[in-house]
Write a protein that holds these residues in place. Sequence first.
Motif, short mmCIF file in Angstrom:
data_model
loop_
_atom_site.label_atom_id
_atom_site.label_comp_id
_atom_site.label_asym_id
_atom_site.label_seq_id
_atom_site.Cartn_x
_atom_site.Cartn_y
_atom_site.Cartn_z
N THR A 9 -21.10 21.55 44.36
CA THR A 9 -22.53 21.53 44.60
C THR A 9 -23.38 21.47 43.29
O THR A 9 -24.56 21.08 43.24
N SER A 68 -26.14 19.01 50.90
CA SER A 68 -26.13 18.65 52.31
C SER A 68 -24.61 17.88 52.40
O SER A 68 -24.70 17.27 53.59
N ALA A 69 -23.92 17.91 51.39
CA ALA A 69 -22.56 17.15 51.71
C ALA A 69 -22.39 15.79 51.96
O ALA A 69 -21.91 15.38 53.09
N GLN A 70 -23.26 15.11 51.39
CA GLN A 70 -23.31 13.79 51.30
C GLN A 70 -22.24 13.04 50.53
O GLN A 70 -21.90 13.47 49.62
N HIS A 98 -19.28 15.36 49.71
CA HIS A 98 -19.07 16.25 50.89
C HIS A 98 -17.75 16.91 50.96
O HIS A 98 -17.67 17.62 52.02
N LEU A 152 -17.39 21.03 51.92
CA LEU A 152 -17.53 21.59 53.30
C LEU A 152 -16.56 22.02 54.25
O LEU A 152 -16.61 22.83 54.82
N VAL A 190 -26.65 23.84 54.45
CA VAL A 190 -26.58 22.44 54.44
C VAL A 190 -27.93 21.43 54.68
O VAL A 190 -28.03 20.15 54.26
N THR A 225 -22.22 8.42 54.71
CA THR A 225 -21.60 9.70 55.24
C THR A 225 -21.46 9.61 56.94
O THR A 225 -20.62 10.44 57.20
N ALA A 229 -17.66 10.75 57.93
CA ALA A 229 -17.30 11.92 58.42
C ALA A 229 -16.89 12.06 60.01
O ALA A 229 -15.91 12.66 60.34
N TYR A 288 -16.93 18.35 59.95
CA TYR A 288 -17.05 16.92 59.72
C TYR A 288 -18.33 16.36 60.66
O TYR A 288 -18.86 15.72 60.30
N ILE A 301 -21.47 17.14 58.70
CA ILE A 301 -21.54 16.20 57.75
C ILE A 301 -22.03 14.86 58.29
O ILE A 301 -23.00 14.47 57.69
#
Length: 673
Positions: A193, A248-250, A254, A257, A277, A308, A312, A328, A331
């Motif tokens: 991050t 936001s775990a794009q 990602h 996460l 997130v 994404t 995911a 997942y 995400i």
Amino acid sequence: MLNQIPEGVVWAILFLPFGSFAVISLAALLGLTRPSTGSGRAVWRARLSGYLTMAAIAASFLLSLWALDSVLQEDGARIGFDAHEWVVVGPLRVDIGVTVDGLAAIMLIVVTSVSLLVQFYSQGYMRGDPGYNRYYAFMSLFTGSMLGLVLASNILQLFVFWELVGLCSYLLIGFWFYRDSARRAATKAFVVTRIGDVGFLLAILLIWTRTDQLDIGQIQHLAATGMIGSSVITLFALGLFAGAAGKSAQFPLHVWLPDAMEGPTPVSALIHAATMVVAGVYLVARFFPVFIVSEEAINAVVVVGAITAIMAASLAIVATDIKRVMAYSTISQLGYMMMALGVGAIGAAIFHLFTHAFFKALLFLGAGSVNHATGTFDMRKMGGLARFMPMTFLTTTVAGLALVGVFPLAGFWSKDEILIEAWAEKPLIFWTALAGVFLTAVYVGRMLFLTFGGEYKGGEAPATGSPSPDSSGESAKRTGQASEQGAEAGQAKPHESPWVMLLPLVVLATLAATVGFVNITGGMSDILEGWLPEETHELVAAGEFVLWISVVSVAVGLAGLGLAWAIYSRKVIRAEEVSAALEPLQVLLDRKYYLDELYETVILKGVIMRGAAAALHAWDRYVIDGVVNGLASLMRLSSEKFRLAQAGQAQIYGAAIFIGVVAMIAGVLIANP
């Protein structure tokens, strides 16, 4: 109707959780939370931190309802409060203040309501954990940090709370720090991050150097009116999106996460539903007037979101840990929200964030309830739990169907809006989102059938004794409880969770089934658009209800559930045969598209990074340390020499005075020839 909310009340929303964090920390230092003699008093003192956290967040929730009512009276427009001067350094002036508008009010409700239910659930889930007080202190700090991020009136203030949210996630993911897997997961989340946050920080520096502005409202106005150059706008927006992609775990940031599941399950519920997130989605939405005027930036948002969402969802289909399936899923749904923002549908994006918060929190808390009964998160060791855990089964099923978007549950309404907006603006994104609906239905059906259908497969064998630092997983934390619950043939005996854990599930299931109706008349979209600059209103997509899209999306979702039923329940098609037929794809998914190997082996351990690490080490050792050590040696040598001048001899003092006088005269003559 209530009167407009005073500024002091808005500050109270922010500082109540921080206050509970401070009190819990102080009480722990003074030993006030240690159990004392007497059963009733002992329980009360042991749970003091939990009660205090819930009271503070409940008060923030009630005040947030007041804030929402005030915003409704203003049609979502910003309620102005004067900013307060914080720091002035040369031309840099940093003010600190709070902002309440349609977007902030909705986020306040999401954060405080979900956090309150999670803290209540944690009373049962974390019972007996030696880090109970530390847990609630961190949760208070986490909630307060997210509220500060939402209420921030300038971008630098937002960045401070943004980083504090990241710190809290590090502390909570690594809560059981005696486990190597937890430490590694926390470090991975923190580092990955931070990569995105570098872009965020550079964006702040860029916008200040070009506009001398840090106020979010002023930046939005300048962007909307064309007062900022297009290249600056694009670079600024891309820097913001880099930070959003990390939080936001794009794709491709990602990877942290799924590993974040090493933290306690209530932490996972809060991170995935209402705090960390969703902060990235909130950031893009808050600066939507900036993104919408940069074609390059808005295209980046929609493309990354689409990749994404599909990537995911495909990984969720092969995961065997129920929490990783949910990770997942989160995400993928965040990708949906980014896609909605990318097609200009800010109302649909935030509406989906709103509904998603409730059913995703419910799914994680349901996973925790299942773990409480079976001692495992491995779905291959579950099965048949619908008979033993009817309430958990019912509430989790409601959440799963809401996630798929089955009518009339909450997810149907928000997902439907995204599809309608995508069809109107970018048909290719519509078909991508529809494919995501099918994949979502497949992994949700797989999760439900493996966990609650069929015959019980035994769970984990309960250990005896108490948890040790070498224990792994949340199951180990509950070894003492597991031995009390009993075992048959060396297997965990399934049972329903206690009421303190079931009550939040029931509340969240009710919300997951009903909150979608709040936007049937488009009220939420109107509120959200109310705070946008007038110049951007015409750019915001506002599609009408399209019946065929709704019918097709529900049909696709039911088709995915039907396929999961055929494979994992009726076994008309054997999962092993599907895996064998799609072996290359199966391997690719099992290895998570090889992204972890790319980062950890090729990049971190590669020649380039090794060379960079060696160069930085040499710089630190020979330049930084060399300067510091050199100055220290110089000062030590100087002090030793000057000490000789303090010998108590009058002639030495006289000579020093004479030299000083001569030096001053020489200086005057040189300066005035």
